[in-house]
Design a protein around this motif. Sequence first.
Motif, PDB file in Angstrom:
ATOM      1  N   ALA A   1       4.358   0.759   4.458  1.00  0.00           N
ATOM      2  CA  ALA A   1       3.620  -0.337   3.825  1.00  0.00           C
ATOM      3  C   ALA A   1       2.186   0.092   3.520  1.00  0.00           C
ATOM      4  N   LEU A   2       1.578   0.775   4.474  1.00  0.00           N
ATOM      5  CA  LEU A   2       0.221   1.275   4.267  1.00  0.00           C
ATOM      6  C   LEU A   2       0.165   2.253   3.096  1.00  0.00           C
TER       7      LEU A   2
ATOM      8  N   TRP B   1      -1.276   1.659  -4.433  1.00  0.00           N
ATOM      9  CA  TRP B   1      -1.674   0.574  -5.333  1.00  0.00           C
ATOM     10  C   TRP B   1      -3.188   0.633  -5.551  1.00  0.00           C
ATOM     11  N   GLN B   2      -3.946   0.803  -4.458  1.00  0.00           N
ATOM     12  CA  GLN B   2      -5.402   0.897  -4.572  1.00  0.00           C
ATOM     13  C   GLN B   2      -5.813   2.082  -5.436  1.00  0.00           C
TER      14      GLN B   2
ATOM     15  N   GLU C   1       2.180   2.390   0.503  1.00  0.00           N
ATOM     16  CA  GLU C   1       2.345   1.637  -0.753  1.00  0.00           C
ATOM     17  C   GLU C   1       1.047   0.948  -1.139  1.00  0.00           C
ATOM     18  N   TRP C   2       0.357   0.376  -0.153  1.00  0.00           N
ATOM     19  CA  TRP C   2      -0.902  -0.306  -0.423  1.00  0.00           C
ATOM     20  C   TRP C   2      -1.960   0.683  -0.893  1.00  0.00           C
TER      21      TRP C   2
END
Length: 109
Positions: free
Chosen positions: A15-16, A22-23, A18-19
């Motif tokens: 999850a980290l 995205w950033q 993917e985040w």
Amino acid sequence: MSDPGSISDLDKNRALAEWLEWQLRQVRNRIRELEVQEQQDQRRRERARAEQAWKIQPRRSGDTAMLHRGGCTLYSSELGFINREEAVIALAEPDIEACQICRPETGLV
């Protein structure tokens, strides 16, 4: 024993990741926007500089040389621009005419 409602370290890191991806996409998009804006600003500065300058179209067979405003699109000069004083001198020359479209003499004399 793991808690049935807890998230595993592997899932947390996925999850980290993917985040963070995205950033990174957001930052790269912003960089592209800023680069376009910088290029547009540079073109505007160059255009403003050209509007405050003049250029001379050299004499061609049978034609006379012609003085243009720096931003006149009738003649695109590969050479540099001339300043106000040089434009006044050029207008006084008998073999240099003022462009009838951009009217470079306006404000000079």
